[in-house]
Design a protein around this motif. Structure first.
Motif, PDB file in Angstrom:
ATOM      1  N   UNK A  25       2.428  -1.262  -7.454  1.00  0.00           N
ATOM      2  CA  UNK A  25       2.267  -1.029  -6.023  1.00  0.00           C
ATOM      3  C   UNK A  25       3.646  -0.678  -5.478  1.00  0.00           C
ATOM      4  N   UNK A  26       3.732   0.417  -4.758  1.00  0.00           N
ATOM      5  CA  UNK A  26       5.020   1.004  -4.416  1.00  0.00           C
ATOM      6  C   UNK A  26       5.073   1.396  -2.950  1.00  0.00           C
ATOM      7  N   UNK A  27       6.254   1.214  -2.349  1.00  0.00           N
ATOM      8  CA  UNK A  27       6.605   1.883  -1.109  1.00  0.00           C
ATOM      9  C   UNK A  27       7.742   2.840  -1.444  1.00  0.00           C
ATOM     10  N   UNK A  28       7.569   4.102  -1.168  1.00  0.00           N
ATOM     11  CA  UNK A  28       8.550   5.099  -1.556  1.00  0.00           C
ATOM     12  C   UNK A  28       9.678   5.165  -0.531  1.00  0.00           C
ATOM     13  N   UNK A  29      10.897   4.881  -0.972  1.00  0.00           N
ATOM     14  CA  UNK A  29      12.055   4.931  -0.085  1.00  0.00           C
ATOM     15  C   UNK A  29      12.496   6.363   0.194  1.00  0.00           C
ATOM     16  N   UNK A  30      12.161   7.271  -0.722  1.00  0.00           N
ATOM     17  CA  UNK A  30      12.525   8.678  -0.572  1.00  0.00           C
ATOM     18  C   UNK A  30      11.290   9.541  -0.835  1.00  0.00           C
ATOM     19  N   UNK A 175      -2.361  -2.410  11.062  1.00  0.00           N
ATOM     20  CA  UNK A 175      -1.645  -2.001   9.860  1.00  0.00           C
ATOM     21  C   UNK A 175      -2.013  -2.872   8.669  1.00  0.00           C
ATOM     22  N   UNK A 176      -2.052  -4.182   8.861  1.00  0.00           N
ATOM     23  CA  UNK A 176      -2.351  -5.085   7.750  1.00  0.00           C
ATOM     24  C   UNK A 176      -3.801  -4.972   7.305  1.00  0.00           C
ATOM     25  N   UNK A 177      -4.718  -4.779   8.235  1.00  0.00           N
ATOM     26  CA  UNK A 177      -6.127  -4.605   7.856  1.00  0.00           C
ATOM     27  C   UNK A 177      -6.319  -3.345   7.016  1.00  0.00           C
ATOM     28  N   UNK A 178      -5.473  -2.361   7.222  1.00  0.00           N
ATOM     29  CA  UNK A 178      -5.579  -1.098   6.488  1.00  0.00           C
ATOM     30  C   UNK A 178      -4.860  -1.148   5.142  1.00  0.00           C
ATOM     31  N   UNK A 179      -3.820  -2.000   5.020  1.00  0.00           N
ATOM     32  CA  UNK A 179      -2.942  -1.927   3.847  1.00  0.00           C
ATOM     33  C   UNK A 179      -2.801  -3.233   3.074  1.00  0.00           C
ATOM     34  N   UNK A 180      -3.700  -4.188   3.275  1.00  0.00           N
ATOM     35  CA  UNK A 180      -3.552  -5.502   2.637  1.00  0.00           C
ATOM     36  C   UNK A 180      -3.666  -5.444   1.116  1.00  0.00           C
ATOM     37  N   UNK A 181      -4.293  -4.401   0.574  1.00  0.00           N
ATOM     38  CA  UNK A 181      -4.523  -4.351  -0.882  1.00  0.00           C
ATOM     39  C   UNK A 181      -3.288  -3.966  -1.682  1.00  0.00           C
ATOM     40  N   UNK A 182      -2.198  -3.638  -1.007  1.00  0.00           N
ATOM     41  CA  UNK A 182      -0.974  -3.273  -1.718  1.00  0.00           C
ATOM     42  C   UNK A 182      -0.095  -4.504  -1.895  1.00  0.00           C
ATOM     43  N   UNK A 183       0.198  -4.825  -3.145  1.00  0.00           N
ATOM     44  CA  UNK A 183       0.918  -6.055  -3.477  1.00  0.00           C
ATOM     45  C   UNK A 183       2.424  -5.819  -3.412  1.00  0.00           C
ATOM     46  N   UNK A 184       2.951  -5.867  -2.193  1.00  0.00           N
ATOM     47  CA  UNK A 184       4.366  -5.632  -1.966  1.00  0.00           C
ATOM     48  C   UNK A 184       5.021  -6.870  -1.361  1.00  0.00           C
ATOM     49  N   UNK A 222     -12.035 -10.797  -1.056  1.00  0.00           N
ATOM     50  CA  UNK A 222     -13.226 -10.311  -0.362  1.00  0.00           C
ATOM     51  C   UNK A 222     -13.489  -8.842  -0.706  1.00  0.00           C
ATOM     52  N   UNK A 223     -12.436  -8.046  -0.767  1.00  0.00           N
ATOM     53  CA  UNK A 223     -12.588  -6.637  -1.144  1.00  0.00           C
ATOM     54  C   UNK A 223     -13.075  -6.521  -2.583  1.00  0.00           C
ATOM     55  N   UNK A 224     -12.531  -7.342  -3.476  1.00  0.00           N
ATOM     56  CA  UNK A 224     -12.963  -7.323  -4.877  1.00  0.00           C
ATOM     57  C   UNK A 224     -14.447  -7.658  -4.986  1.00  0.00           C
ATOM     58  N   UNK A 225     -14.892  -8.674  -4.261  1.00  0.00           N
ATOM     59  CA  UNK A 225     -16.306  -9.065  -4.285  1.00  0.00           C
ATOM     60  C   UNK A 225     -17.191  -7.913  -3.811  1.00  0.00           C
ATOM     61  N   UNK A 226     -16.765  -7.249  -2.758  1.00  0.00           N
ATOM     62  CA  UNK A 226     -17.513  -6.095  -2.250  1.00  0.00           C
ATOM     63  C   UNK A 226     -17.593  -4.987  -3.304  1.00  0.00           C
ATOM     64  N   UNK A 240      -6.737  -4.149 -10.402  1.00  0.00           N
ATOM     65  CA  UNK A 240      -5.518  -3.398 -10.120  1.00  0.00           C
ATOM     66  C   UNK A 240      -5.554  -2.651  -8.797  1.00  0.00           C
ATOM     67  N   UNK A 241      -6.737  -2.451  -8.242  1.00  0.00           N
ATOM     68  CA  UNK A 241      -6.831  -1.709  -6.986  1.00  0.00           C
ATOM     69  C   UNK A 241      -7.039  -2.618  -5.775  1.00  0.00           C
ATOM     70  N   UNK A 242      -7.003  -3.937  -5.988  1.00  0.00           N
ATOM     71  CA  UNK A 242      -7.109  -4.865  -4.859  1.00  0.00           C
ATOM     72  C   UNK A 242      -5.872  -5.754  -4.743  1.00  0.00           C
ATOM     73  N   UNK A 243      -4.783  -5.373  -5.402  1.00  0.00           N
ATOM     74  CA  UNK A 243      -3.519  -6.060  -5.183  1.00  0.00           C
ATOM     75  C   UNK A 243      -3.158  -7.141  -6.166  1.00  0.00           C
ATOM     76  N   UNK A 244      -3.887  -7.255  -7.279  1.00  0.00           N
ATOM     77  CA  UNK A 244      -3.567  -8.270  -8.290  1.00  0.00           C
ATOM     78  C   UNK A 244      -2.808  -7.620  -9.444  1.00  0.00           C
ATOM     79  N   UNK A 245      -1.965  -8.425 -10.094  1.00  0.00           N
ATOM     80  CA  UNK A 245      -1.064  -7.886 -11.107  1.00  0.00           C
ATOM     81  C   UNK A 245      -1.604  -7.991 -12.525  1.00  0.00           C
ATOM     82  N   UNK A 246      -2.503  -8.940 -12.795  1.00  0.00           N
ATOM     83  CA  UNK A 246      -3.085  -9.021 -14.138  1.00  0.00           C
ATOM     84  C   UNK A 246      -4.488  -9.602 -14.054  1.00  0.00           C
TER      85      UNK A 246
END
Length: 272
Positions: A25-30, A175-184, A222-226, A240-246
């Motif tokens: 999960x990434x935030x691009x600085x450039x 913002x958080x409701x839209x982007x909570x799945x990113x594990x940053x 909750x998103x994973x369950x859905x 991997x698409x709901x913010x978990x690492x393994x």
């Protein structure tokens, strides 16, 4: 995982993943301009999913949240040329140009599949990765060439490349409701919402009546369950698409929350 990277400078690299896949999960600085030599990448953003393969060229604007999953494909490794278009370099490029960018709320990923000019520019850097002594300023010249080509291809791209504003304070709940799945890290979320970390935590508590970590875990589960119930997706993909690492940590948290493991839920759904 076997990962190799060769650099001309820190802003131009040849990246190669040999293993089954790599996820981050990434935030691009450039801004990042990427040319695919082989392999496949899946990029999941809040409102879109992209697949890129051999020959594809695309630009990811800075300050974008995304889940990146890199795969080998057709017996070849995941290999790309990556060029960072830094704010410093772009300021230098635009210094003598009369450009007034129109600000856009959410810059898109720009796709330039198989464009001959960009492909020629990016492929021309490959011989330099094997050289011990590089021609003076070759990296800077190549980046300038790439920016010039991008501006020629897309007349709207100045609105992104010439925009040097930092994120301002925005609505935290939306913002958080839209982007909570990113594990940053929380520091990244605070920056992107225009807050210090202390202010972010204080505002978060007021808005959600919870700590960020507790709320984020709940929303991701909750998103994973859905995803399981409505789309019957595989646990590895959902993980991997709901913010978990393994997968093991995801399965443990899921069972703790709902009382049954993802595989148990899917088995029950498949029988019904």
């Amino acid at each position: 995982m076997e990962y190799q990277a060769k650099y001309i400078t820190e802003d131009i690299k040849l990246s190669c993943y040999e293993d089954k896949f790599f996820k981050s999960d990434i935030m691009f600085d450039h801004h990042m301009l990427i040319w695919f030599i082989s392999g496949e990448t899946k990029i999941v953003q809040a409102d879109a999913t992209y697949f890129f393969r051999k020959g594809d060229i695309f630009l990811i604007p800075r300050n974008q949240l995304a889940t990146i999953i890199n795969y080998p494909r057709d017996g070849e490794p995941h290999k790309t040329v990556v060029m960072h278009l830094t704010t410093e370099k772009l300021r230098e490029f635009y210094a003598n140009l009369d450009v007034r960018p129109k600000l856009s709320e959410t810059p898109k990923i720009f796709v330039f599949n198989n464009h001959p000019l960009l492909e020629s520019c990016l492929s021309s850097v490959i011989p330099y990765f094997g050289m011990e002594e590089l021609p003076s300023d070759i990296a800077s010249l190549k980046i300038t060439e790439a920016i010039t080509i991008l501006r020629n291809i897309d007349k709207q791209i100045d609105n992104v490349l010439a925009n040097f504003e930092e994120p301002g304070k925005i609505d935290l709940a939306n913002y958080m409701e839209k982007n909570f799945m990113f594990n940053l890290p929380l520091e990244k979320f605070s920056y992107l919402t225009g807050r210090s970390l202390t202010t972010f935590k204080r505002d978060f508590s007021k808005v959600f009546n919870s700590t960020p970590q507790r709320w984020l875990t709940q929303k991701r589960l909750e998103l994973a369950h859905y995803q399981f119930v409505e789309k019957k997706r595989k646990p590895i993909d959902v993980c991997y698409e709901t913010g978990f690492e393994n997968l093991s940590h995801f399965s443990f948290a899921f069972k703790k929350q709902f009382g049954y493991a993802p595989t148990e839920l899917l088995n029950q759904l498949n029988r019904s």
